[in-house]
Design an enzyme around this catalytic site. Structure first.
Site, PDB file in Angstrom:
ATOM      1  N   ARG A 230       0.846  -1.192   0.000  1.00  0.00           N
ATOM      2  CA  ARG A 230       0.000   0.000   0.000  1.00  0.00           C
ATOM      3  C   ARG A 230       0.881   1.241   0.000  1.00  0.00           C
ATOM      4  NH1 ARG A 230      -3.736  -2.272  -1.688  1.00  0.00           N
ATOM      5  NH2 ARG A 230      -5.765  -2.618  -0.734  1.00  0.00           N
ATOM      6  N   HIS A 278      -0.951   0.910  -9.658  1.00  0.00           N
ATOM      7  CA  HIS A 278      -1.699   0.024  -8.739  1.00  0.00           C
ATOM      8  C   HIS A 278      -2.378  -1.102  -9.532  1.00  0.00           C
ATOM      9  CE1 HIS A 278      -3.986  -0.244  -4.659  1.00  0.00           C
ATOM     10  NE2 HIS A 278      -3.907  -1.434  -5.245  1.00  0.00           N
TER      11      HIS A 278
HETATM   12  P1  NDP Z   1      -2.307 -11.272   4.542  1.00  0.00           P
HETATM   13  O1  NDP Z   1      -3.184 -10.710   5.589  1.00  0.00           O
HETATM   14  O2  NDP Z   1      -2.524 -12.667   4.108  1.00  0.00           O
HETATM   15  O3  NDP Z   1      -0.775 -11.165   4.994  1.00  0.00           O
HETATM   16  C1  NDP Z   1      -0.258 -10.052   5.649  1.00  0.00           C
HETATM   17  C2  NDP Z   1       1.146 -10.372   6.110  1.00  0.00           C
HETATM   18  O4  NDP Z   1       1.715  -9.194   6.698  1.00  0.00           O
HETATM   19  C3  NDP Z   1       1.188 -11.465   7.190  1.00  0.00           C
HETATM   20  O5  NDP Z   1       2.298 -12.293   6.976  1.00  0.00           O
HETATM   21  C4  NDP Z   1       1.370 -10.656   8.477  1.00  0.00           C
HETATM   22  O6  NDP Z   1       2.066 -11.361   9.497  1.00  0.00           O
HETATM   23  C5  NDP Z   1       2.236  -9.524   7.976  1.00  0.00           C
HETATM   24  N1  NDP Z   1       2.131  -8.351   8.853  1.00  0.00           N
HETATM   25  C6  NDP Z   1       1.063  -7.574   9.096  1.00  0.00           C
HETATM   26  N2  NDP Z   1       1.369  -6.584   9.960  1.00  0.00           N
HETATM   27  C7  NDP Z   1       2.671  -6.767  10.278  1.00  0.00           C
HETATM   28  C8  NDP Z   1       3.579  -6.093  11.126  1.00  0.00           C
HETATM   29  N3  NDP Z   1       3.206  -5.019  11.849  1.00  0.00           N
HETATM   30  N4  NDP Z   1       4.829  -6.563  11.230  1.00  0.00           N
HETATM   31  C9  NDP Z   1       5.210  -7.660  10.536  1.00  0.00           C
HETATM   32  N5  NDP Z   1       4.416  -8.342   9.697  1.00  0.00           N
HETATM   33  C10 NDP Z   1       3.155  -7.899   9.578  1.00  0.00           C
HETATM   34  O7  NDP Z   1      -2.405 -10.260   3.303  1.00  0.00           O
HETATM   35  P2  NDP Z   1      -2.163 -10.584   1.758  1.00  0.00           P
HETATM   36  O8  NDP Z   1      -0.871 -11.262   1.612  1.00  0.00           O
HETATM   37  O9  NDP Z   1      -3.361 -11.222   1.173  1.00  0.00           O
HETATM   38  O10 NDP Z   1      -2.084  -9.095   1.171  1.00  0.00           O
HETATM   39  C11 NDP Z   1      -1.112  -8.175   1.632  1.00  0.00           C
HETATM   40  C12 NDP Z   1      -1.426  -6.782   1.108  1.00  0.00           C
HETATM   41  O11 NDP Z   1      -1.154  -6.697  -0.294  1.00  0.00           O
HETATM   42  C13 NDP Z   1      -2.885  -6.346   1.203  1.00  0.00           C
HETATM   43  O12 NDP Z   1      -3.219  -5.926   2.511  1.00  0.00           O
HETATM   44  C14 NDP Z   1      -2.931  -5.199   0.206  1.00  0.00           C
HETATM   45  O13 NDP Z   1      -2.596  -3.985   0.856  1.00  0.00           O
HETATM   46  C15 NDP Z   1      -1.828  -5.548  -0.790  1.00  0.00           C
HETATM   47  N6  NDP Z   1      -2.365  -5.855  -2.124  1.00  0.00           N
HETATM   48  C16 NDP Z   1      -1.955  -5.068  -3.172  1.00  0.00           C
HETATM   49  C17 NDP Z   1      -2.395  -5.330  -4.441  1.00  0.00           C
HETATM   50  C18 NDP Z   1      -1.903  -4.546  -5.605  1.00  0.00           C
HETATM   51  O14 NDP Z   1      -2.406  -4.700  -6.716  1.00  0.00           O
HETATM   52  N7  NDP Z   1      -0.902  -3.688  -5.420  1.00  0.00           N
HETATM   53  C19 NDP Z   1      -3.333  -6.441  -4.721  1.00  0.00           C
HETATM   54  C20 NDP Z   1      -3.691  -7.200  -3.550  1.00  0.00           C
HETATM   55  C21 NDP Z   1      -3.222  -6.898  -2.311  1.00  0.00           C
HETATM   56  P3  NDP Z   1       1.447 -12.697  10.164  1.00  0.00           P
HETATM   57  O15 NDP Z   1       1.443 -13.720   9.053  1.00  0.00           O
HETATM   58  O16 NDP Z   1       2.389 -13.044  11.223  1.00  0.00           O
HETATM   59  O17 NDP Z   1       0.072 -12.329  10.611  1.00  0.00           O
HETATM   60  C1  OXD Z   2      -6.307  -5.213  -3.300  1.00  0.00           C
HETATM   61  C2  OXD Z   2      -5.752  -4.286  -4.298  1.00  0.00           C
HETATM   62  O1  OXD Z   2      -6.281  -4.915  -2.104  1.00  0.00           O
HETATM   63  O2  OXD Z   2      -5.995  -4.501  -5.502  1.00  0.00           O
HETATM   64  O3  OXD Z   2      -6.797  -6.285  -3.714  1.00  0.00           O
HETATM   65  O4  OXD Z   2      -5.057  -3.359  -3.925  1.00  0.00           O
END
Ligand code: NDP
Ligand code: OXD
Length: 315
Positions: A230, A278
């Protein structure tokens, strides 16, 4: 069956309505507030950047679906109703994100931007080439997306490290966890990939202090940042300052503090920055509608919703 309201900013809702009607003619779907469903009739909301207060106006809401994997655009709503919030977890979206991460890791690894610049000057310069095994890729966030990207990069031959909140075991990946292990993780990252969610804990995490802790002894000579998580994870002024100071060698950015990225942003024109709009991982609309319908059917049958968000952690 109860009714579904689409509460969507910036995208045309009509193709989504058409798809839902095709897949589930029995479900009444509307684009809020365009056509004739009363607020009391709405049982489910499908939201992307919902205008403030709209979700709170549905007194009989049973669940909210995010139209993306991220939910920060919904959790920022001050009066969010206390109902389950479901996010997208979809193999097609995960695959697309892994494509993006592999593409950009390889692009930096193989110095493709420099080769493009050489071509523009008809300049036949042979540039050094390193093995994938000599490059350390660090992935922040080992959730649905980070884990898959890590596994694919490992199969391409890179050394892969990852960092998340809780400890993980992933074949081929050295996993670091929590604040205590962050600096150690950064110190072995030649290419840093960010796939974290935006939460109060991760806001502005990609800043100059962090860039200064990245490895400086990798093959590229200076670390590279790839952020597809993000925009609010990154401090753009710090990225530019670190690039100009040589603390960062290059960056690929898919997400920005303000989207669309304002035309006056220097990121657009920086020779070592790759900007994408994005679009690292779009969701396939058909797959997404099927996923949401499946979830609604589960809920109506008294089963648990899947992939619900923990309101306390914000993801
Ligand atoms: P998940 O919720 O599956 O994974 C999030 C990961 O981040 C987990 O491993 C979590 O740790 C870790 N995490 C969260 N907070 C912290 C922290 N404070 N310190 C360390 N690690 C942390 O999310 P997704 O993988 O499905 O998606 C991740 C992000 O990708 C979405 O939230 C979105 O913002 C972005 N995204 C962007 C897109 C784009 O087109 N650019 C498309 C889709 C998503 P733990 O496993 O230990 O809980
Ligand atoms: C999502 C994105 O969160 O596209 O899926 O950013």
């Amino acid at each position: 069956m109860t009714k579904l309201a689409l509460v969507i900013s910036r995208w045309d809702p009509q193709p989504w309505i058409d798809r839902f009607q095709h897949l589930a003619p029995e479900l009444e779907v509307c684009s809020w507030p365009d056509n004739g469903i009363a607020a009391e009739e709405v049982g489910y909301a499908l939201a992307w950047q919902p205008p403030e207060g709209v979700l709170a106006g549905f007194p009989n809401l049973k669940a909210i679906f995010s139209l993306g994997a991220g939910v920060d655009h919904i959790l920022s709503e001050p009066k969010l109703p206390d109902v389950p919030l479901v996010r997208v977890v979809d193999p097609d979206l995960t695959m697309r994100m892994s494509e993006y991460i592999c593409l950009h890791v390889l692009m930096h690894h193989r110095q493709q931007r420099l080769l493009d610049a050489d071509q523009a000057k008809t300049d036949w310069t042979e540039r050094p080439q390193w093995s994938a095994a000599s490059m350390r890729v660090g992935i922040m966030g080992l959730g649905e997306l980070g884990r898959d990207a890590a596994e694919k990069l490992f199969h391409l031959g890179f050394q892969v490290n990852g960092w998340s909140n809780s400890a993980k075991q992933i074949d081929g990946v050295t996993a670091y966890a929590g604040q205590d292990e962050l600096d150690a993780f950064l110190g072995v990252s030649d290419i840093l990939v960010c796939l974290l969610p935006h939460t109060p804990d991760t806001h502005g995490i990609l800043n100059r202090d962090l860039f200064r802790k990245l490895s400086r002894d990798g093959p590229l000579g200076a670390p590279v940042l790839i952020n597809a998580g993000r925009g609010k994870l990154q401090v753009e002024a710090d990225i530019l300052a670190s690039l100009d100071a040589g603390e960062l060698g290059a960056a690929t950015l898919d997400v920005f503090e303000t989207e669309p990225l304002p035309v006056q942003s220097r990121l657009w024109r920086h020779p070592r920055v790759t900007v994408t709009p994005h679009n690292a991982a779009d969701s396939d609309p058909e797959a997404l509608c099927r996923y949401i319908l499946g979830q609604i059917r589960r809920h109506e049958a008294g089963k648990d919703l899947q992939n619900t968000v923990n309101r306390r952690t914000g993801y």
